[in-house]
Structure formats: structure tokens, C-alpha cells
Design an enzyme around this catalytic site. Structure first.
Site, PDB file in Angstrom:
ATOM      1  N   ARG A 112       0.838  -1.203   0.000  1.00  0.00           N
ATOM      2  CA  ARG A 112       0.000   0.000   0.000  1.00  0.00           C
ATOM      3  C   ARG A 112       0.865   1.241   0.000  1.00  0.00           C
ATOM      4  O   ARG A 112       2.011   1.211   0.473  1.00  0.00           O
ATOM      5  CB  ARG A 112      -0.944   0.002   1.197  1.00  0.00           C
ATOM      6  CG  ARG A 112      -0.276   0.010   2.581  1.00  0.00           C
ATOM      7  CD  ARG A 112       0.095   1.375   3.098  1.00  0.00           C
ATOM      8  NE  ARG A 112       0.353   1.385   4.539  1.00  0.00           N
ATOM      9  CZ  ARG A 112       1.152   2.251   5.141  1.00  0.00           C
ATOM     10  NH1 ARG A 112       1.828   3.139   4.439  1.00  0.00           N
ATOM     11  NH2 ARG A 112       1.321   2.224   6.447  1.00  0.00           N
ATOM     12  N   GLU A 211      -6.505   7.391   7.881  1.00  0.00           N
ATOM     13  CA  GLU A 211      -5.337   8.131   8.406  1.00  0.00           C
ATOM     14  C   GLU A 211      -4.765   9.081   7.356  1.00  0.00           C
ATOM     15  O   GLU A 211      -4.315  10.183   7.666  1.00  0.00           O
ATOM     16  CB  GLU A 211      -4.276   7.132   8.879  1.00  0.00           C
ATOM     17  CG  GLU A 211      -3.028   7.796   9.397  1.00  0.00           C
ATOM     18  CD  GLU A 211      -2.029   6.797   9.966  1.00  0.00           C
ATOM     19  OE1 GLU A 211      -2.444   5.793  10.567  1.00  0.00           O
ATOM     20  OE2 GLU A 211      -0.821   7.041   9.815  1.00  0.00           O
ATOM     21  N   ARG A 215      -5.389   5.613   0.695  1.00  0.00           N
ATOM     22  CA  ARG A 215      -4.460   4.500   0.843  1.00  0.00           C
ATOM     23  C   ARG A 215      -4.733   3.637  -0.380  1.00  0.00           C
ATOM     24  O   ARG A 215      -5.846   3.114  -0.525  1.00  0.00           O
ATOM     25  CB  ARG A 215      -4.718   3.710   2.126  1.00  0.00           C
ATOM     26  CG  ARG A 215      -4.212   4.413   3.400  1.00  0.00           C
ATOM     27  CD  ARG A 215      -2.701   4.281   3.525  1.00  0.00           C
ATOM     28  NE  ARG A 215      -2.133   5.090   4.588  1.00  0.00           N
ATOM     29  CZ  ARG A 215      -1.898   4.644   5.825  1.00  0.00           C
ATOM     30  NH1 ARG A 215      -2.209   3.411   6.170  1.00  0.00           N
ATOM     31  NH2 ARG A 215      -1.337   5.426   6.716  1.00  0.00           N
ATOM     32  N   CYS A 257       1.260  10.855   9.358  1.00  0.00           N
ATOM     33  CA  CYS A 257       2.192  10.296  10.346  1.00  0.00           C
ATOM     34  C   CYS A 257       3.601  10.330   9.777  1.00  0.00           C
ATOM     35  O   CYS A 257       3.819   9.897   8.635  1.00  0.00           O
ATOM     36  CB  CYS A 257       1.802   8.859  10.679  1.00  0.00           C
ATOM     37  SG  CYS A 257       2.947   8.055  11.828  1.00  0.00           S
ATOM     38  N   THR A 259       6.033   8.458  10.131  1.00  0.00           N
ATOM     39  CA  THR A 259       6.595   7.153   9.754  1.00  0.00           C
ATOM     40  C   THR A 259       6.295   6.813   8.297  1.00  0.00           C
ATOM     41  O   THR A 259       6.941   5.945   7.722  1.00  0.00           O
ATOM     42  CB  THR A 259       6.024   5.995  10.613  1.00  0.00           C
ATOM     43  OG1 THR A 259       4.615   5.887  10.371  1.00  0.00           O
ATOM     44  CG2 THR A 259       6.270   6.209  12.076  1.00  0.00           C
ATOM     45  N   ARG A 266       4.086   0.552   2.443  1.00  0.00           N
ATOM     46  CA  ARG A 266       4.291  -0.594   3.323  1.00  0.00           C
ATOM     47  C   ARG A 266       3.997  -1.840   2.499  1.00  0.00           C
ATOM     48  O   ARG A 266       2.879  -2.055   2.047  1.00  0.00           O
ATOM     49  CB  ARG A 266       3.382  -0.542   4.553  1.00  0.00           C
ATOM     50  CG  ARG A 266       3.789  -1.554   5.623  1.00  0.00           C
ATOM     51  CD  ARG A 266       3.019  -1.357   6.925  1.00  0.00           C
ATOM     52  NE  ARG A 266       1.729  -1.999   6.914  1.00  0.00           N
ATOM     53  CZ  ARG A 266       1.504  -3.277   7.244  1.00  0.00           C
ATOM     54  NH1 ARG A 266       2.510  -4.049   7.631  1.00  0.00           N
ATOM     55  NH2 ARG A 266       0.286  -3.786   7.214  1.00  0.00           N
ATOM     56  N   ARG A 295       4.257  -7.337  12.514  1.00  0.00           N
ATOM     57  CA  ARG A 295       2.935  -6.987  13.033  1.00  0.00           C
ATOM     58  C   ARG A 295       2.110  -8.257  13.191  1.00  0.00           C
ATOM     59  O   ARG A 295       2.458  -9.307  12.660  1.00  0.00           O
ATOM     60  CB  ARG A 295       2.190  -6.038  12.083  1.00  0.00           C
ATOM     61  CG  ARG A 295       2.818  -4.662  11.989  1.00  0.00           C
ATOM     62  CD  ARG A 295       1.959  -3.697  11.158  1.00  0.00           C
ATOM     63  NE  ARG A 295       2.598  -2.381  11.102  1.00  0.00           N
ATOM     64  CZ  ARG A 295       2.066  -1.309  10.537  1.00  0.00           C
ATOM     65  NH1 ARG A 295       0.872  -1.376   9.970  1.00  0.00           N
ATOM     66  NH2 ARG A 295       2.708  -0.149  10.529  1.00  0.00           N
ATOM     67  N   GLU A 300      -1.701  -3.421  12.429  1.00  0.00           N
ATOM     68  CA  GLU A 300      -0.981  -2.743  13.497  1.00  0.00           C
ATOM     69  C   GLU A 300      -1.695  -2.927  14.841  1.00  0.00           C
ATOM     70  O   GLU A 300      -2.920  -2.884  14.898  1.00  0.00           O
ATOM     71  CB  GLU A 300      -0.936  -1.253  13.155  1.00  0.00           C
ATOM     72  CG  GLU A 300       0.087  -0.512  13.931  1.00  0.00           C
ATOM     73  CD  GLU A 300       0.236   0.909  13.413  1.00  0.00           C
ATOM     74  OE1 GLU A 300      -0.723   1.438  12.842  1.00  0.00           O
ATOM     75  OE2 GLU A 300       1.321   1.476  13.592  1.00  0.00           O
TER      76      GLU A 300
HETATM   77  P1  ADP Z   1      -1.538  -0.256   6.983  1.00  0.00           P
HETATM   78  O1  ADP Z   1      -1.120  -1.341   6.069  1.00  0.00           O
HETATM   79  O2  ADP Z   1      -2.398   0.700   6.284  1.00  0.00           O
HETATM   80  O3  ADP Z   1      -0.346   0.345   7.627  1.00  0.00           O
HETATM   81  P2  ADP Z   1      -2.600  -2.135   9.023  1.00  0.00           P
HETATM   82  O4  ADP Z   1      -1.308  -2.643   9.539  1.00  0.00           O
HETATM   83  O5  ADP Z   1      -3.641  -1.808  10.047  1.00  0.00           O
HETATM   84  O6  ADP Z   1      -2.464  -0.792   8.163  1.00  0.00           O
HETATM   85  O7  ADP Z   1      -3.184  -3.207   8.012  1.00  0.00           O
HETATM   86  C1  ADP Z   1      -4.393  -2.998   7.352  1.00  0.00           C
HETATM   87  C2  ADP Z   1      -5.063  -4.304   6.967  1.00  0.00           C
HETATM   88  O8  ADP Z   1      -4.315  -4.944   5.950  1.00  0.00           O
HETATM   89  C3  ADP Z   1      -5.189  -5.294   8.112  1.00  0.00           C
HETATM   90  O9  ADP Z   1      -6.443  -5.947   8.039  1.00  0.00           O
HETATM   91  C4  ADP Z   1      -4.084  -6.282   7.824  1.00  0.00           C
HETATM   92  O10 ADP Z   1      -4.325  -7.580   8.339  1.00  0.00           O
HETATM   93  C5  ADP Z   1      -4.131  -6.293   6.317  1.00  0.00           C
HETATM   94  N1  ADP Z   1      -2.882  -6.789   5.720  1.00  0.00           N
HETATM   95  C6  ADP Z   1      -1.647  -6.272   5.830  1.00  0.00           C
HETATM   96  N2  ADP Z   1      -0.739  -6.985   5.170  1.00  0.00           N
HETATM   97  C7  ADP Z   1      -1.422  -8.020   4.593  1.00  0.00           C
HETATM   98  C8  ADP Z   1      -1.050  -9.113   3.758  1.00  0.00           C
HETATM   99  N3  ADP Z   1       0.199  -9.289   3.363  1.00  0.00           N
HETATM  100  N4  ADP Z   1      -2.033  -9.973   3.374  1.00  0.00           N
HETATM  101  C9  ADP Z   1      -3.315  -9.795   3.753  1.00  0.00           C
HETATM  102  N5  ADP Z   1      -3.720  -8.777   4.519  1.00  0.00           N
HETATM  103  C10 ADP Z   1      -2.790  -7.902   4.937  1.00  0.00           C
HETATM  104  N1  ARG Z   2       0.553   7.068  16.446  1.00  0.00           N
HETATM  105  C1  ARG Z   2       0.759   5.671  16.632  1.00  0.00           C
HETATM  106  C2  ARG Z   2       1.931   5.489  17.569  1.00  0.00           C
HETATM  107  O1  ARG Z   2       2.645   6.417  17.781  1.00  0.00           O
HETATM  108  C3  ARG Z   2       1.011   4.936  15.320  1.00  0.00           C
HETATM  109  C4  ARG Z   2       2.298   5.274  14.631  1.00  0.00           C
HETATM  110  C5  ARG Z   2       2.654   4.511  13.371  1.00  0.00           C
HETATM  111  N2  ARG Z   2       1.530   3.936  12.730  1.00  0.00           N
HETATM  112  C6  ARG Z   2       0.681   4.557  11.926  1.00  0.00           C
HETATM  113  N3  ARG Z   2      -0.388   3.920  11.543  1.00  0.00           N
HETATM  114  N4  ARG Z   2       0.912   5.770  11.500  1.00  0.00           N
HETATM  115  O2  ARG Z   2       2.138   4.406  18.084  1.00  0.00           O
END
Ligand code: ADP
Ligand code: ARG
Length: 344
Positions: A112, A211, A215, A257, A259, A266, A295, A300
Site C-alpha cells: 500500500r 489516516e 491508501r 504520520c 513514519t 508498506r 505486526r 498494526e
Molecule cells: P496499513 O497497512 O495501512 O499500515 P494495518 O497494519 O492496520 O495498516 O493493516 C491494514 C489491513 O491490511 C489489516 O487488516 C491487515 O491484516 C491487512 N494486511 C496487511 N498486510 C497483509 C497481507 N500481506 N495480506 C493480507 N492482509 C494484509
Molecule cells: N501514532 C501511533 C503510535 O505512535 C502509530 C504510529 C505509526 N503507525 C501509523 N499507523 N501511522 O504508536
């Protein structure tokens, strides 16, 4: 505003870098959109277990509050004030053959990027009218996509709880009520202006006004990382021809954010490594070597289930998109090797 109450044992980057001197220098500053230091740090003050603890309200926040943000950016990404971000979205430069062609370890792959619309505040400082405008103009652009990217938009407003929960459980949709986002005002007027666009196969998806304003997501079962990256790049380019994104030569794509700055990318796999997971120290030694983050299975702040983890690139700024995906690929190859050795 007085210096916030930050406990001694707080380990967030906010607690580490908001010294009384930095606080004094910034406490009365405001961006043109009216975003203040108090707002920028509120999430980390309210959530003492934050890893980071700050958000930007607009692109200007990164310069207005630079004495705080620069320190955090350097700490997280290893990226200095004088460094320049470089983008490379060419799939031909990626060397990523499927690390698991027999499908023994990798369940799915997802990449993403975050994007925000140029010349508007970011989510923490946006007005309801501006947010609704982002939704309508982005959806108008998405509705013109063709071929594999053709799909439909599903606003959160009016979506049944069952459909919403199912989309979340199946890893397609963002969660609701995130306390970190809540504290910076990113959940104001929820669920209005929020939604998800996706193609029929749900291999291409766009989250609207979570956020970040967009995305853009490419995902599929299995470990064909290059195919996932190629679809994502096509999607980014198609959307970029209709909507102008906020980008800056120093810190790349602007995100709420710190990060996510730079590539805002990501790239992750869901991977089963039950044996390696019994020795977290060995597991972390590999992920650290390849700049990866671990994760849980529901994203997250979630837990692993059955030895399945979400493994993704940690660095996003000061490296290209190709390098971010390469970090993930190379680390996953090493994880599979280690898991195989333990299994034997
Ligand atoms: P972001 O990717 O936007 O940083 P999250 O870590 O919250 O946010 O992930 C968002 C969603 O994407 C969650 O439901 C997570 O399980 C799903 N996800 C992330 N990576 C994968 C993957 N490789 N395969 C399937 N689902 C995934
Ligand atoms: N603000 C949260 C923290 O400081 C998340 C930081 C990174 N993750 C994100 N989705 N931006 O722990």
C-alpha cells in the site's frame, strides 16, 4: 499551554524528543491552517504507549514544528535534514522472484501507499467540507479507471455492520475507532466522507479519508510480490493523472504520520513461521537485518495467530519504492530459509 505530563518510563519518540527547550520554542507556533503543537502531540500525550506519538495537520507542520519532527524523522528513518528523497516506481528494477512458489509459507502479499491531495490540509486539520470534497473528487477519478482497476466505491455511511465487519475480518477495510487517530481528530465526523473502492476480485483497493486521504492498495493470495507491485504502480499512475498529490522534494509524499513520509509504502506478506516464532530473538535478528517490522495478523497493534505474522518494510523515507519492496523480499527469503532449517 504547559509542558505535558509525560511519565518517566514513556518510550515514545514524542517523549524522547520533546525536550523542555523544543517545547518552549514551538508551543506558540501555528500553521496557516491553524494547526498547533498541542494538536500535533495530543495523540502521544493521551496514548502514552505510542511508538511515535505525533501527527502533522498539513505539509507546513513539518517545517513549522521542524525541531520536533526532524528529530523523529531522523530517529525513525535515519534520514537527515539535508537529505533528499528519491522515488523509483519501475517494476523492472525490482528483483523479486516469488520466494515461496509452492505456497508453503506465504499466505498473501499486500503493498500500500498513502497519498494526500495537494493544497489541502491533512486529515487532522481538514474541515468536514474539505473532507467531503476529497471524497467526491477522488471517487470521481476512481470511477473512470478501466481494466483490472475498474471497480466500485462503497461509502461507510449506510454500510451495514455485517458488511463492514466482514471486510475488516478479511483484511480489506480499515478498523473503526483507533484511539491514536481519535486523539488527533482524524475520526471527526465519522463515518461521513469515509469509504472503500475496490475491483471485483479485491486485488486493488483504495481507502478514502482514513489516516491519509488515500491508501492505494494492491493485494492477492500467495507470494508473487512483483505482480502485486506492478498492479500498484499502474494504479498509482492512473490515479495520479486525475488527482494531484502532495509531494515535496525533501520528504517525498506528505502523510499525516511521520513514519509514512517518503514512499508512504508498506509492502507486507502474511507468512507462517511457527518454528521461528518460538525463538523471538532469532526471528528479530533477521527482521532487524533487513529493516523489517513484525505486526500481528489483523494489522498494526494486533496479535499473531497460529504462527502467522505480517512482515513489512520499516523504512519508507530516503529509500526508493523499489528498495522498500526489495527489503521486504530479501528478508522474507531469509525468514523462509530459517524456518525451513528449523523444520528439518
Ligand atoms: P496499513 O497497512 O495501512 O499500515 P494495518 O497494519 O492496520 O495498516 O493493516 C491494514 C489491513 O491490511 C489489516 O487488516 C491487515 O491484516 C491487512 N494486511 C496487511 N498486510 C497483509 C497481507 N500481506 N495480506 C493480507 N492482509 C494484509
Ligand atoms: N501514532 C501511533 C503510535 O505512535 C502509530 C504510529 C505509526 N503507525 C501509523 N499507523 N501511522 O504508536
Amino acid at each position: 499551554m504547559n509542558y505535558p505530563n509525560l511519565p518517566e518510563d514513556c518510550t515514545s519518540m514524542l517523549c524522547k524528543h520533546l525536550t523542555p527547550e523544543v517545547f518552549e520554542a514551538l508551543k506558540d507556533k501555528t500553521t496557516a491552517n491553524g494547526f498547533t503543537l498541542e494538536q500535533a502531540i495530543n495523540s502521544g500525550v493521551m496514548n502514552i504507549d505510542s511508538g511515535i506519538g505525533v501527527y502533522a495537520g498539513d505539509e507546513e507542520s513539518y517545517s513549522t514544528f521542524a525541531p520536533l519532527f526532524d528529530k523523529i524523522i531522523e530517529d525513525y528513518h535515519g534520514f537527515g535534514k539535508e537529505d533528499k528523497h528519491q522515488s523509483n516506481l519501475n517494476p523492472d528494477d525490482l528483483n523479486a522472484p516469488n520466494p515461496d512458489p509452492d505456497g508453503e509459507f506465504i499466505i498473501s502479499t499486500r503493498i500500500r501507499v498513502g497519498r494526500n491531495v495537494a493544497n489541502l490540509p491533512l486529515g487532522p486539520a481538514i474541515s468536514k467540507e474539505q473532507r467531503d470534497l476529497v471524497e467526491s473528487s477522488v471517487v470521481e477519478g476512481l470511477n473512470t479507471l478501466e481494466g483490472e482497476l475498474e471497480g466500485s466505491y462503497h461509502p461507510l455511511l449506510g454500510m451495514s455492520k455485517e458488511v463492514q465487519d466482514e471486510l475488516i475480518k478479511d483484511h480489506f477495510l480499515f478498523k473503526e475507532g483507533d484511539r491514536f487517530l481519535d486523539a488527533v481528530g482524524l475520526n471527526r465526523n465519522w463515518p461521513e466522507g469515509r469509504g472503500i473502492y475496490h475491483n471485483k476480485e479485491k486485488t486493488f483497493l483504495v481507502w478514502v479519508n482514513e489516516e491519509d486521504q488515500l491508501r492505494i492498495i494492491s493485494m492477492q493470495m500467495g507470494g508473487d510480490i512483483k505482480e502485486v507491485f506492478t498492479r500498484l504502480v499502474n494504479a498509482i499512475k492512473s490515479i495520479e493523472s486525475k488527482v494531484q498529490f502532495s509531494y515535496n522534494d525533501h520528504i517525498g509524499y506528505i502523510t499525516s504520520c511521520p513514519t509514512n513520509l517518503g514512499t508512504a509504502m508498506r509492502a507486507s506478506v502474511h507468512i507462517a513461521v511457527p518454528n521461528l516464532a518460538k525463538d523471538m530473538e532469532a526471528f528479530k535478528a533477521i527482521t532487524d537485518k533487513f529493516y523489517l517490522q513484525i505486526r500481528g495478523i489483523h494489522g498494526e497493534h494486533s496479535e499473531s495467530e497460529g504462527g502467522v505474522y505480517d512482515i513489512s518494510n520499516r523504512r519508507r523515507l530516503g529509500i526508493t519504492e523499489v528498495q522498500a519492496v526489495q527489503d521486504m523480499h530479501d528478508g522474507v527469503v531469509a525468514l523462509i530459509e530459517a524456518e525451513k532449517a528449523l523444520k528439518a
